[in-house]
Design a protein around this motif. Structure first.
Motif, PDB file in Angstrom:
ATOM      1  N   UNK A  27       0.833  -1.203   0.000  1.00 44.29           N
ATOM      2  CA  UNK A  27       0.000   0.000   0.000  1.00 44.29           C
ATOM      3  C   UNK A  27       0.872   1.260   0.000  1.00 44.29           C
ATOM      4  N   UNK A  28       1.959   1.226   0.751  1.00 39.22           N
ATOM      5  CA  UNK A  28       2.873   2.364   0.808  1.00 39.22           C
ATOM      6  C   UNK A  28       3.570   2.563  -0.534  1.00 39.22           C
ATOM      7  N   UNK A  29       4.034   1.469  -1.159  1.00 40.16           N
ATOM      8  CA  UNK A  29       4.667   1.543  -2.474  1.00 40.16           C
ATOM      9  C   UNK A  29       3.689   2.081  -3.524  1.00 40.16           C
ATOM     10  N   UNK A  30       2.473   1.577  -3.461  1.00 37.11           N
ATOM     11  CA  UNK A  30       1.433   1.982  -4.407  1.00 37.11           C
ATOM     12  C   UNK A  30       1.169   3.484  -4.303  1.00 37.11           C
ATOM     13  N   UNK A  31       1.025   3.982  -3.085  1.00 34.40           N
ATOM     14  CA  UNK A  31       0.722   5.402  -2.871  1.00 34.40           C
ATOM     15  C   UNK A  31       1.861   6.292  -3.363  1.00 34.40           C
ATOM     16  N   UNK A  32       3.105   5.893  -3.123  1.00 32.17           N
ATOM     17  CA  UNK A  32       4.250   6.713  -3.513  1.00 32.17           C
ATOM     18  C   UNK A  32       4.409   6.812  -5.027  1.00 32.17           C
TER      19      UNK A  32
END
Length: 369
Positions: free
Chosen positions: A300-305
Motif C-alpha cells: 500500500x505504501x509503495x502503491x501510494x508513492x
C-alpha cells in the motif's frame, strides 16, 4: 484457460450483503449493494456441491471429503494472503457487475462510473487536475515540491451512475460521455427499510430494535460475473443462496458470446491484472479500479508513492475474512471500486497473494488520460 461463462444472479426478493458497517452503531444495518468476491466464491462452491449431491441443508454424504475437494478444492480462504488457492474446477472469477437483461439474454454490462466523473444535470463530465509548481506540500506521507489542484466542481453532484458499453468506449477512447437515465443508481436498485429485533449473534443487544436496509434490483437487471471452470457442464441453472442472510437468487449459466464491450473484453483477455498494469504504467496514463483493491501495508505504501494524484471515495472495510480466536473476524481496509489513480512512475509491488485476483479482487485497468 477454459471458456468464459456468464453467470447472472437475479434476486427473487430482497437481499442483504453484510459488511463491517452493518451494525457499526448497534442500531442500524445496511446491506452492501454488491456482493463481496468472497461471498460470490462461497456461493459458487456451495452450489457446485449441492448440484452434485454432496451437500444439502441437513446432510453431507459419506463421499463428501474426497469428491468435494476434487470439485471445489482445498482452500478455506481464512485469509486473503493464504497460499492455498486450490478451488477445484473453479479457475477464476471476475468482479461482480450489473447486467441489463432483455428477454432473458444480456443486453448491456454496467460498471460503476469512475471517481473522476462528475454529473451536471443529465451531463457526465470527466475532470482532471492541475499541478502547481514551486510549492511544497505533504502528499501520500511524503513532502513534494508541487501542489495538486483538482478541477472537480464541488457544487456538482457526486455520480451514482453505472456506465454501459457506450459510456466506457467514450471514457477510455475519448469522446462525450453518454448519459442513460435508466442507468442511474436509483433506477437500478430498490431500497427497503424495515425494523428488526437484535439476536444474540448480532452486535446489537438481544431484543433491541434496529433499522435494517435491504436492497433488490429493478426489473430487467441482475448481478453478473464471468466464471472460468475446468468442467463447463458442472454448473447448471437454479436457485442459489448468497451470504449469511440466506438471500435467494435465480442463477443462469451461459457461454459468454463475443462482445464489443471494452471492459468485458479486457477482463476476458486478462488485461486487468493490477500487478502487471502497475509495472508498465507511465506518467501519461491513469488507472481505475474495477474491483476492490486489497494490499498489505508495504505494498500500500509503495502503491501510494508511485501515484501523483488519486481520487478515492472513502474506504471499504470487510470483516468476512481473517478469523480471530474469538470467532470474530478482523477488519481489512480496501480501496473501493471506481477509484482513479494518476501514475507518476511504474511500480513493482512485492505482493505475492495468489487468491485475491483469482476471485475478483485487485482488478485495475490502465488507460490514457
Amino acid at each position: 484457460m477454459s471458456k468464459a461463462l456468464l453467470i447472472t444472479f437475479t434476486p427473487i426478493n430482497k437481499f442483504f450483503f453484510g459488511s463491517s458497517f452493518s451494525f457499526g452503531e448497534g442500531f442500524y444495518a445496511e446491506s452492501l449493494k454488491f456482493p463481496q468476491p468472497t461471498t460470490v466464491l462461497g456461493c459458487i462452491r456451495n452450489t457446485i456441491l449441492i448440484q452434485n449431491g454432496l451437500l444439502s441443508p441437513t446432510t453431507i454424504t459419506d463421499s463428501f471429503s474426497d469428491k468435494a475437494k476434487e470439485l471445489t478444492g482445498s482452500s478455506i480462504v481464512e485469509r486473503l494472503d493464504d497460499s492455498d488457492d486450490n478451488f477445484g474446477v473453479i479457475e477464476k472469477i471476475s468482479p461482480a457487475f450489473i447486467v441489463r437483461l432483455k428477454e432473458n439474454s444480456s443486453e448491456d454490462f454496467l460498471f460503476p462510473a469512475p471517481a473522476d466523473v462528475m454529473q451536471d444535470g443529465n451531463s457526465l463530465i470527466p475532470f482532471g487536475y492541475d499541478v502547481k509548481t514551486n510549492a511544497m506540500s505533504n502528499y501520500s506521507e511524503r513532502k513534494v515540491e508541487y501542489a495538486i489542484l483538482s478541477k472537480r466542481n464541488p457544487k456538482l453532484h457526486k455520480v451514482g451512475y453505472f456506465g454501459g458499453k457506450e459510456f466506457w468506449e467514450a471514457y477510455m477512447f475519448g469522446g462525450v460521455l453518454p448519459h442513460n437515465p435508466d442507468y442511474e443508481e436509483e433506477n437500478i436498485f430498490i431500497r427497503y427499510t424495515s425494523v428488526g429485533i437484535g439476536r444474540e449473534d448480532r452486535v446489537t443487544k438481544e431484543g433491541m430494535f434496529y433499522t435494517k436496509i435491504d436492497y433488490s434490483l429493478k426489473k430487467n437487471f441482475a448481478f453478473g460475473i464471468i466464471l472460468w471452470l475446468n468442467e463447463n457442464s458442472i454448473l447448471k441453472d437454479g436457485v442459489v443462496i448468497f451470504g449469511g442472510e440466506q438471500s435467494t437468487f435465480n442463477m443462469r449459466v451461459s457461454v459468454l458470446k463475443d462482445t464489443s464491450h471494452p471492459l468485458i473484453n479486457m477482463i476476458i483477455n486478462d488485461q486487468c491484472n493490477m500487478l502487471n498494469n502497475l509495472k508498465s504504467c507511465t506518467n501519461e496514463e491513469k488507472l481505475f479500479a474495477l474491483s476492490p483493491i486489497v494490499l498489505d501495508k508495504d505494498s500500500n505504501f509503495q502503491f501510494a508513492r508511485a501515484m501523483k494524484h488519486r481520487i478515492v471515495k472513502g474506504m471499504q472495510v470487510t470483516r468476512m475474512i481473517r478469523r480471530t480466536k474469538a470467532l470474530k473476524s478482523e477488519a481489512i481496509s480496501m480501496i473501493p471500486a471506481g477509484s482513479v489513480f494518476y501514475s507518476k512512475e511504474p511500480v513493482c509491488l512485492g505482493l505475492n497473494w495468489p487468491i485475491p485476483h483469482k476471485i475478483g479482487y485487485n482488478y485495475l485497468i490502465k488507460t490514457g488520460r
